[in-house]
Design an enzyme around this catalytic site. Structure first.
Site, PDB file in Angstrom:
ATOM      1  N   HIS A   1      -9.414 -27.058 -25.764  1.00  0.00           N
ATOM      2  CA  HIS A   1     -10.097 -27.873 -26.771  1.00  0.00           C
ATOM      3  C   HIS A   1      -9.159 -28.112 -27.949  1.00  0.00           C
ATOM      4  O   HIS A   1      -8.653 -27.154 -28.536  1.00  0.00           O
ATOM      5  CB  HIS A   1     -11.363 -27.154 -27.253  1.00  0.00           C
ATOM      6  CG  HIS A   1     -12.388 -26.970 -26.188  1.00  0.00           C
ATOM      7  ND1 HIS A   1     -13.199 -25.847 -26.114  1.00  0.00           N
ATOM      8  CD2 HIS A   1     -12.726 -27.749 -25.131  1.00  0.00           C
ATOM      9  CE1 HIS A   1     -14.005 -25.964 -25.079  1.00  0.00           C
ATOM     10  NE2 HIS A   1     -13.735 -27.110 -24.464  1.00  0.00           N
TER      11      HIS A   1
ATOM     12  N   ASP B   1      -8.011 -25.030 -30.381  1.00  0.00           N
ATOM     13  CA  ASP B   1      -9.198 -24.225 -30.674  1.00  0.00           C
ATOM     14  C   ASP B   1      -9.103 -22.864 -29.987  1.00  0.00           C
ATOM     15  O   ASP B   1     -10.078 -22.115 -29.971  1.00  0.00           O
ATOM     16  CB  ASP B   1     -10.463 -24.957 -30.214  1.00  0.00           C
ATOM     17  CG  ASP B   1     -11.425 -25.208 -31.356  1.00  0.00           C
ATOM     18  OD1 ASP B   1     -11.163 -24.745 -32.473  1.00  0.00           O
ATOM     19  OD2 ASP B   1     -12.456 -25.869 -31.140  1.00  0.00           O
ATOM     20  N   HIS B   2      -7.963 -22.571 -29.369  1.00  0.00           N
ATOM     21  CA  HIS B   2      -7.705 -21.271 -28.734  1.00  0.00           C
ATOM     22  C   HIS B   2      -8.619 -21.040 -27.531  1.00  0.00           C
ATOM     23  O   HIS B   2      -9.083 -19.925 -27.309  1.00  0.00           O
ATOM     24  CB  HIS B   2      -7.861 -20.125 -29.740  1.00  0.00           C
ATOM     25  CG  HIS B   2      -7.234 -20.388 -31.073  1.00  0.00           C
ATOM     26  ND1 HIS B   2      -5.877 -20.471 -31.255  1.00  0.00           N
ATOM     27  CD2 HIS B   2      -7.782 -20.618 -32.288  1.00  0.00           C
ATOM     28  CE1 HIS B   2      -5.607 -20.721 -32.532  1.00  0.00           C
ATOM     29  NE2 HIS B   2      -6.739 -20.826 -33.170  1.00  0.00           N
ATOM     30  N   HIS B   3      -8.842 -22.097 -26.723  1.00  0.00           N
ATOM     31  CA  HIS B   3      -9.741 -21.983 -25.570  1.00  0.00           C
ATOM     32  C   HIS B   3      -9.050 -22.393 -24.268  1.00  0.00           C
ATOM     33  O   HIS B   3      -9.630 -23.154 -23.487  1.00  0.00           O
ATOM     34  CB  HIS B   3     -10.987 -22.849 -25.770  1.00  0.00           C
ATOM     35  CG  HIS B   3     -11.779 -22.535 -26.983  1.00  0.00           C
ATOM     36  ND1 HIS B   3     -12.665 -23.423 -27.568  1.00  0.00           N
ATOM     37  CD2 HIS B   3     -11.847 -21.401 -27.730  1.00  0.00           C
ATOM     38  CE1 HIS B   3     -13.225 -22.867 -28.624  1.00  0.00           C
ATOM     39  NE2 HIS B   3     -12.743 -21.645 -28.756  1.00  0.00           N
ATOM     40  N   PRO B   4      -7.829 -21.931 -23.975  1.00  0.00           N
ATOM     41  CA  PRO B   4      -7.193 -22.341 -22.720  1.00  0.00           C
ATOM     42  C   PRO B   4      -7.942 -21.795 -21.505  1.00  0.00           C
ATOM     43  O   PRO B   4      -8.490 -20.698 -21.541  1.00  0.00           O
ATOM     44  CB  PRO B   4      -5.789 -21.739 -22.827  1.00  0.00           C
ATOM     45  CG  PRO B   4      -5.952 -20.550 -23.722  1.00  0.00           C
ATOM     46  CD  PRO B   4      -6.998 -20.961 -24.719  1.00  0.00           C
TER      47      PRO B   4
END
Length: 526
Positions: free
Chosen positions: A288, A460-463
């Protein structure tokens, strides 16, 4: 010394697996974490998140230049500490949308529909507010309402209502749509990381060994089976039953490729002898991308003033005495879900109201105090990769989220940014907001917004997605999370998601750990 199960990666899923598998006293479990212990107080104080994207507890990685963001290189925070992302994130407890999981099932992932995974979300929870079909009490993971909201949060809810966006008291319940307070992975105004919630109670078990500062060099594969691991110092540890890889959407494909499991042409090109040609390893990367509006405020309406030493000392004292105030805040505990595409099947924009400015690395701070409203498009069509820079495990992986490769993502992201602007311009926020500073009044044309986004966008640190689960031959793991083509090797973390969920990813990763533990126990008659 050998073990039944070796878990590589002490992040959100790895901690869950170590705790659950070691519940059986006959199973010898080893958890290996490359990072250190979580002794620093910033790992436990809710407001410590503000320090996390600025370096503490992370690998210090960056993306490769992003072609569709004018060649920009983005800081890419990935945890390097026991507890993983759950030890450094903003503690926001969201699950995604029910339709995310139903789509997984439709993509061939039997056993992963919303009704299949809901019991695992509930099993994990110790919820201080709800006990119903969607929530439960008594689980390991503290899930709590915010302790430190501010009046500007209520003004934000009223501003959203002006645009027809309803208030939602439980965004992880029946409906995701609307704005409200997020629940947080906290217990008693302290972070409830997977390390604290799961490993803490399990540490005294004689059949569980936890090693921090333990870098795995490669997974040892012989005759088509994972036999164990080779450590950075060359020592080898045997796994009698399984090696379980839980190093995250970047770390898991990275280690698989260092072990010779991945796209054979790429591996050969960087000097790694291929063990198994599996092109899907490191492919399908999704994330994201976050855009934000920053406004200067009319007075001390947010927590910015507490960055000054004397105010910081007062905040610390208040926290010690009352467990409230800025130290008890994750700073992003207010937000919601709404639509960029009005015809989307469920909310496709997530909002986070930051009670300050300059909270995260690379984001501008307002000298007289500010408020931030982040917006992220939740279902990107763009796909990226994780690749090896060389065969040297000391060299960072090449992380290419490939943001905005699909123009649809750019259009939806800009719509989300404009939605955030509209919310911040509504009458209920006027007593709090002096002026919008970013993007600011200078951004008028579509080209202006795109230019702003290219200069300021952040992860957004959502890999997710780099060891995709599926029932097709190209899938990296099957729906029981077993790696296709090698026995005794499983992957359990956000990398197995076929598509990234429509929210933050920590609670879904803990759910994956809970479900994986049950799958493993069933496969081994435990």
């Amino acid at each position: 010394m050998g073990y039944d199960f070796i878990i590589i990666g002490g992040g959100s899923a790895g901690c869950v697996l170590a705790a659950r598998l070691s519940e059986n006293p006959a199973a010898k479990v080893l958890l290996l974490e490359a990072g250190g212990r979580d002794r620093h107080p910033f790992y436990h104080l809710p407001a410590g998140f503000a320090k996390m994207t600025k370096g503490i507890g992370s690998w210090g990685w960056h993306t490769v230049p992003q072609k569709h963001l004018n060649g920009r290189v983005l800081k890419y925070t990935q945890a390097k500490v026991i507890g993983g992302g759950s030890s450094i994130n903003a503690q926001i407890y969201t699950r995604g949308n029910a339709l995310d999981y139903d789509e997984w099932r439709q993509m061939g992932c039997e056993g992963w529909s919303y009704e299949d995974v809901l019991p695992y979300f509930r099993k994990a929870e110790d919820n201080d507010s709800f006990e119903n079909r969607y929530h439960s009490k008594g689980g390991p993971l503290g899930v709590s309402r915010p302790r430190a909201p501010l009046p500007i949060c209520d003004a934000y809810f009223a501003a959203a209502a002006e645009l027809g966006i309803p208030r939602n008291l439980d965004m992880t319940g029946e409906q995701q749509d609307g704005v409200g307070y997020y629940q947080l992975t906290q217990r008693n105004a302290r972070r409830s990381s997977a390390a604290m919630a799961y490993l803490g109670p399990a540490r005294g078990r004689p059949n569980l060994t936890v090693r921090t500062g333990a870098q795995v060099r490669r997974i040892v594969v012989e005759k088509g089976r994972a036999q164990g691991v080779e450590m950075a110092d060359g020592t080898r540890i045997e796994a009698g039953r399984e090696v379980i890889l839980s190093s995250g959407a970047i770390g898991s494909p990275w280690l698989l490729m260092l072990s010779g499991i991945g796209p054979a042409n790429h591996l050969s090109g960087v000097g790694v002898a291929p063990v198994l040609d599996r092109p899907g390893v490191g492919a399908n990367l999704q994330d994201h991308l976050d855009l934000f509006v920053i406004c200067e405020v009319t007075g001390p309406h947010t927590y910015d003033r507490y960055a000054k030493p004397h105010w910081s000392a007062l905040a610390g004292l208040r926290y010690l005495l009352t467990k409230r105030g800025p130290v008890a805040s994750s700073l992003f505990e207010t937000g919601g879900f709404w639509y960029a595409d009005p015809d989307a099947r469920s909310p496709d924009i997530q909002l986070h109201l930051g009670l300050g400015s300059g909270i995260e690395a690379g984001v501008a701070a307002m000298p007289n105090g500010g408020v931030t409203l982040n917006s992220a498009y939740l279902r990107p069509r763009s796909r990226g990769t994780v690749r090896l820079a060389s065969d040297d495990p000391g060299q960072a992986p090449l992380i290419n989220p490939n943001y905005w490769a699909d123009p649809h993502d750019r259009e939806m992201s800009i719509r989300g940014l404009k939605l955030a602007q509209e919310i911040m311009r509504q009458a209920p926020l006027k007593p709090y907001v002096l002026a919008e500073r970013l993007p600011g009044p200078g951004a008028r044309s579509e080209a202006d917004f795109i230019d702003y986004a290219c200069r300021n966008a952040k992860t957004d640190h959502h890999p997710a997605g780099t060891c995709r689960m599926g029932s097709d031959p190209e899938a990296v793991v099957d729906p029981r999370l077993r790696l296709n083509g090698i026995e005794g090797l499983r992957v359990a973390d956000a990398s197995i998601m076929p598509t990234v969920v429509s929210s933050n990813t920590n609670a879904p990763t803990i759910m994956i750990g809970e479900k994986a533990a049950d799958l493993i126990r069933a496969d081994h008659g435990m």
